[in-house]
Design an enzyme around this catalytic site. Structure first.
Site, PDB file in Angstrom:
ATOM      1  N   GLY A 138     -11.167   3.674  50.033  1.00 22.44           N
ATOM      2  CA  GLY A 138     -12.336   3.858  50.411  1.00 22.44           C
ATOM      3  C   GLY A 138     -13.167   2.917  51.217  1.00 22.44           C
ATOM      4  CB  CYS A 139     -16.679   2.115  50.829  1.00 20.08           C
ATOM      5  SG  CYS A 139     -17.421   3.935  51.498  1.00 20.08           S
ATOM      6  N   GLY A 140     -13.986   0.206  50.375  1.00 20.06           N
ATOM      7  CA  GLY A 140     -13.706  -1.201  50.133  1.00 20.06           C
ATOM      8  C   GLY A 140     -12.272  -1.484  50.826  1.00 20.06           C
TER       9      GLY A 140
END
Length: 350
Positions: A138-140
């Site tokens: 995801g965003c990581g």
């Protein structure tokens, strides 16, 4: 140590004003989601001005299946990844056959053969490239991908590592999902494609943007904070209002502990290359770290101009630093994503 040779990003042709997205979202949700009129302020509170979208706005109002959206993800991902990689190769002043490794990061579509294989095939890159598809961060994913790319380059000083992050968040929109999370997600998430080339230290360092170290942390018992609920109709977005609270509780200590291992303090960081999860997330970073001045200025600017493009966003922020210039000294890349987890990369800019 390895260094970042070049970064490229894509400005998609269907970039559109947030006000237009807001208008269409209200039309789509009002009949079946009575809270839409009450929650429509969320579109304004994001502080997003423009959204990077891979399709014209009308595409999202038409009926489509998960299969159709995922096929479009594959087609569009390949098209725009190739453009980003070609631009990055030019910036890095290398030949495409020089690339030794490729990492492909994404969480918004499915493909087997994986997209890295399709990029190699389309561009006729070296068929012996070491390839690593990374899915689900995801965003990581942008910061984690950067850490993994530099680990490869550190292991092989002759390497030229290509990192590609693609998130077509808009294609995960389930038109029939009238939940609050889907409505709020439609106010925030956009599409982004970025490429980065990292070289091992046997290559001439032309940028002075050097890798130092990385850190990854998974927070126990927080699996429900962010992720997907996989349904027949597609990827249903899940994210919790607790994300800013996580930042307030943990991030200062996590950063301080990470920097202490490098004999550094927070005051030693001159450039903050953070993933903009949203206005509340950025406000939480600002409150938790207490750094003076507009230390998240480039991060906010990318969020304003593009929206939240999941893993690719932090590479857009990095590209802005590469173009506009760093303050010499240490730089910290940071993003949080499903797990719930945090990812950090420490850079030193000569």
């Amino acid at each position: 140590m390895p260094f970042i040779a070049a970064v490229s990003k894509i400005d998609l042709p269907y970039k559109i004003k947030q006000t237009e997205v807001k208008k269409h979202a209200l039309e789509m949700f009002t009949a079946n989601f009575p809270e839409a009129n009450r929650l429509i302020f969320a579109f304004d509170n994001t502080e997003i001005t423009d959204r990077n979208l891979s399709e014209p706005l009308d595409y999202y109002t038409q009926p489509n299946t998960f299969e159709e959206r995922n096929n479009e993800y594959i087609r569009s991902t390949l098209e725009w990844s190739v453009k980003a990689v070609e631009d990055c190769i030019k910036k890095a002043k290398i030949e495409k056959q020089d690339i030794t490794d490729i990492l492909f990061v994404s969480t918004t579509g499915l493909a087997t053969p994986s997209m890295d294989a399709q990029i190699i095939n389309k561009m006729r890159l070296n068929p012996h490239i070491n390839r690593i598809p990374v899915w689900g961060l995801g965003c990581g994913g942008g910061v984690s991908g950067m850490a993994k790319a530099n680990t490869l380059a550190k292991a092989n000083p002759d390497s030229v590592v290509l990192l590609v992050a693609v998130e077509l968040c808009s294609l995960t929109l389930i038109k029939s999902d009238y939940s609050k999370s889907n409505f709020i997600g439609s106010s925030l998430f956009s599409d982004g494609i970025a490429a980065c080339i990292i070289k091992g230290d046997k290559h001439q360092n032309t940028t002075g943007v050097n890798y130092v170290s990385a850190s990854s942390k998974l927070y126990y018992d927080s699996l429900e904070v962010m992720g997907w609920d996989f349904q027949d109709t597609g990827f249903k977005v899940l994210f919790s209002k607790d994300i800013p609270a996580f930042i307030s509780q943990y991030i200062n200590t996590d950063i301080v502990n990470f920097l202490e291992k490098q004999n550094l303090k927070l005051s030693d960081i001159k450039n903050f290359i953070f993933h903009p999860g949203g206005k509340k997330v950025l406000d939480a970073y600002q409150d938790a770290l207490g750094v003076e001045g507009d230390f998240l200025g480039n991060t906010r600017k990318v969020m304003n101009d593009y929206g939240n493009m999941s893993s690719a966003t932090v590479l857009y922020v990095l590209e802005k630093f590469m173009m506009d210039g760093f303050e010499p000294g240490y730089s910290l890349m940071l993003a949080m994503g499903p797990g719930f987890s945090s990812e950090m990369v420490l850079l030193k800019v000569d």
